[in-house]
Design a protein around this motif. Structure first.
Motif, PDB file in Angstrom:
ATOM      1  N   ASN A   1       0.778  -0.957  -0.162  1.00  0.00           N
ATOM      2  CA  ASN A   1       0.119  -0.096  -0.155  1.00  0.00           C
ATOM      3  C   ASN A   1       1.026   1.322  -0.044  1.00  0.00           C
ATOM      4  OD1 ASN A   1      -1.487   2.195   1.047  1.00  0.00           O
ATOM      5  ND2 ASN A   1      -3.165   0.821   1.523  1.00  0.00           N
ATOM      6  N   HIS A   2       0.576   2.235  -1.063  1.00  0.00           N
ATOM      7  CA  HIS A   2       1.543   3.370  -1.201  1.00  0.00           C
ATOM      8  C   HIS A   2       1.422   4.273  -0.051  1.00  0.00           C
ATOM      9  CE1 HIS A   2       3.242   6.502  -3.740  1.00  0.00           C
ATOM     10  NE2 HIS A   2       2.700   7.150  -2.812  1.00  0.00           N
ATOM     11  N   LEU A   3       0.549   4.287   0.667  1.00  0.00           N
ATOM     12  CA  LEU A   3       0.614   5.221   1.869  1.00  0.00           C
ATOM     13  C   LEU A   3       1.291   4.517   2.926  1.00  0.00           C
ATOM     14  CD1 LEU A   3      -3.370   6.237   1.564  1.00  0.00           C
ATOM     15  CD2 LEU A   3      -1.370   7.483   0.945  1.00  0.00           C
TER      16      LEU A   3
ATOM     17  N   ALA B   1       3.595   2.623   2.614  1.00  0.00           N
ATOM     18  CA  ALA B   1       5.084   2.669   2.490  1.00  0.00           C
ATOM     19  C   ALA B   1       5.536   4.377   2.815  1.00  0.00           C
ATOM     20  CB  ALA B   1       5.274   2.738   0.860  1.00  0.00           C
ATOM     21  N   HIS B   2       4.929   5.262   2.413  1.00  0.00           N
ATOM     22  CA  HIS B   2       5.276   6.577   2.915  1.00  0.00           C
ATOM     23  C   HIS B   2       5.577   6.640   4.573  1.00  0.00           C
ATOM     24  CE1 HIS B   2       5.275   9.295  -0.433  1.00  0.00           C
ATOM     25  NE2 HIS B   2       3.931   9.053  -0.828  1.00  0.00           N
ATOM     26  N   ILE B   3       4.786   5.816   5.333  1.00  0.00           N
ATOM     27  CA  ILE B   3       4.836   5.834   6.593  1.00  0.00           C
ATOM     28  C   ILE B   3       6.270   5.269   6.970  1.00  0.00           C
ATOM     29  CG2 ILE B   3       4.242   5.229   8.851  1.00  0.00           C
ATOM     30  CD1 ILE B   3       1.330   5.409   7.658  1.00  0.00           C
TER      31      ILE B   3
ATOM     32  N   VAL C   1       1.200  13.842   4.489  1.00  0.00           N
ATOM     33  CA  VAL C   1       0.731  14.818   3.428  1.00  0.00           C
ATOM     34  C   VAL C   1       1.188  14.546   2.142  1.00  0.00           C
ATOM     35  CG1 VAL C   1       0.008  16.731   4.965  1.00  0.00           C
ATOM     36  CG2 VAL C   1       2.208  16.358   4.825  1.00  0.00           C
ATOM     37  N   SER C   2       0.478  14.291   1.031  1.00  0.00           N
ATOM     38  CA  SER C   2       0.954  14.361  -0.151  1.00  0.00           C
ATOM     39  C   SER C   2      -0.004  15.001  -1.202  1.00  0.00           C
ATOM     40  CB  SER C   2       1.065  12.653  -0.496  1.00  0.00           C
ATOM     41  OG  SER C   2      -0.002  12.138  -0.860  1.00  0.00           O
ATOM     42  N   GLY C   3       0.124  14.755  -2.496  1.00  0.00           N
ATOM     43  CA  GLY C   3      -0.653  15.260  -3.369  1.00  0.00           C
ATOM     44  C   GLY C   3      -1.931  14.780  -3.468  1.00  0.00           C
TER      45      GLY C   3
ATOM     46  N   THR D   1       9.269  12.631  -1.355  1.00  0.00           N
ATOM     47  CA  THR D   1       8.245  12.501  -2.585  1.00  0.00           C
ATOM     48  C   THR D   1       7.989  10.978  -2.878  1.00  0.00           C
ATOM     49  OG1 THR D   1       9.763  13.185  -3.742  1.00  0.00           O
ATOM     50  CG2 THR D   1       8.330  14.758  -3.278  1.00  0.00           C
ATOM     51  N   ASP D   2       7.397  10.538  -3.962  1.00  0.00           N
ATOM     52  CA  ASP D   2       7.243   9.384  -4.187  1.00  0.00           C
ATOM     53  C   ASP D   2       8.565   8.627  -4.786  1.00  0.00           C
ATOM     54  OD1 ASP D   2       4.763   9.342  -3.867  1.00  0.00           O
ATOM     55  OD2 ASP D   2       3.827   9.430  -5.697  1.00  0.00           O
ATOM     56  N   ASN D   3       8.733   7.184  -4.110  1.00  0.00           N
ATOM     57  CA  ASN D   3      10.006   6.581  -4.352  1.00  0.00           C
ATOM     58  C   ASN D   3       9.806   5.100  -4.243  1.00  0.00           C
ATOM     59  OD1 ASN D   3      11.061   5.709  -1.447  1.00  0.00           O
ATOM     60  ND2 ASN D   3      10.222   7.768  -1.503  1.00  0.00           N
TER      61      ASN D   3
HETATM   62 ZN    ZN Z   1       3.018   9.512  -2.517  1.00  0.00          ZN
END
Ligand code: ZN
Ligand code: KG4
Length: 339
Positions: A110-112, A114-116, A140-142, A307-309
């Motif tokens: 899950n992309h979210l 992953a951000h965490i 907080v993202s786009g 940012t996305d990676n």
């Molecule tokens: Zn993102």
């Protein structure tokens, strides 16, 4: 045997691949897509096609930089969602093909989440301090703005979220009103450094609880500029820095007011920022101040990991690999995937 995970990220307009070995980052490649700039936003059809062009060279480069061959991989992790379906399908199909060819497990991420979990990524030769569970994450993202209680690597609870636009969208839309190119968030940040944040005042939404709203600010900003331009056609050029500083201050206050509220409700002092907007210098500064006032311990990702990676995808894949959470080859991306 080391656990070596290839992560693949293709949820929006960045084609990314990264390799993580036992939680340590070995390589991290991102190809962003210039093609959207002239349209002022991401064009989904063009994004899918660019992913299709980029995915093989990006993965190839990530493996080479890590000094490994695809046969060395323990598993391949990919972004299942949320995101643009056509974009997600490219990364997902590639990951499946590789899992099948190398006979290794496939891991959905899950992309979210992953951000965490990027906060747990170790860089070779450096000691990072990591949040202690439970911690509060302001994501907080786009596409997302959420307040999350993180109890364990794979155990999270959303306690607040936006009811309309995301914070990154608010930055990008206000930037667009000022004629700045997409994505405008980083430019607003840059101009704001030379501006007076108290030059203009914009009202903050009156929303109870821990939820956010940003659509009112965007509309107020649009009408404000439209009215000023009637009196002075050079208004934006003359006041760009002040406009950026003032709108940034408002967005940052909206974000941190609810974060303070979440802190007083939960008593959690471990605070992590995640997502593209966590690169914002105004937000970083304000969080630092609040940390002093409230005795918070604050964790902010390296700028390159906000940012996305794919490093964050590989890292999350690593935790899921250890937990034995694998996907079948019938796995399919989802544009809407809750945390
Ligand atoms: Zn993102
Ligand atoms: O996490 P991300 O790369 O992609 C999504 O998953 O959405 O976040 C991209 C968002 C964009 O809206 C961009 O304008 C914003 O993050 N952003 C910033 C800054 N850097 C990126 N916003 C404000 N200040 C920045 N320095």
């Amino acid at each position: 045997m080391p656990v070596i995970i290839l992560g693949i990220e293709s949820s929006c307009d960045d084609t990314a691949a990264a390799v993580v070995q036992d939680g340590v980052l070995l390589s991290n490649i991102v190809a962003d897509q210039e093609v959207h700039r002239k349209y002022g936003g991401v064009v989904p059809e063009l994004a899918s096609r660019a992913h299709q062009q980029n995915i093989v060279p990006v993965v190839d480069q990530a493996l080479k930089m890590a000094g490994i061959k695809s046969g060395d991989l323990s598993a391949v992790a990919f972004t299942k969602g949320p995101g643009l379906l056509g974009s997600l399908l490219v990364g997902g199909a590639f990951a499946k093909g590789l899992a099948l060819a190398e006979d290794i497990p496939l891991v959905e991420v899950n992309h979210l989440q992953a951000h965490i979990l990027v906060h747990f990524l170790k860089q070779p030769g450096t000691d990072v301090s990591m949040p202690v569970f439970p911690f509060l994450c302001l994501l907080v993202s786009g596409g997302h703005t959420q307040l999350i209680v993180v109890r364990d690597y794979l155990d999270v609870e959303i306690i607040g979220k936006t009811i309309d636009d995301a914070a990154g969208e608010a930055f990008d839309k206000c930037a667009k009103v000022m004629g700045l190119p997409y994505p405008g968030g980083p430019l607003v940040d840059r101009y704001a450094r030379d501006g007076n944040a108290d030059a203009f005042a914009f009202t903050k939404p009156a929303i109870t609880g821990l939820d956010y709203s940003f659509s009112g600010l965007k509309t107020a900003f649009l009408y404000f500029i439209r009215d000023r331009l009637k009196e002075n056609e050079d208004f934006i050029d003359q006041y760009r820095n002040d406009l950026c500083a003032s709108v940034q201050k408002t967005i940052v206050e909206i974000l941190t007011d609810k974060l303070e509220k979440a802190f007083s409700q939960t008593g959690i002092r471990e605070i992590a920022l995640a997502g593209g907007v966590s690169a914002n210098s105004g937000l970083r500064e304000r969080i630092k101040k609040l940390a002093q006032n409230h005795g918070w311990k604050v964790y902010v990702p390296d700028i390159g990991l906000t940012t996305d990676n794919a490093a964050m995808i590989a890292m999350t894949g690593y935790f899921k690999f250890l937990a034995g959470e694998f996907a079948g080859l019938d796995s399919s991306p989802l544009a809407r995937l809750p945390l």
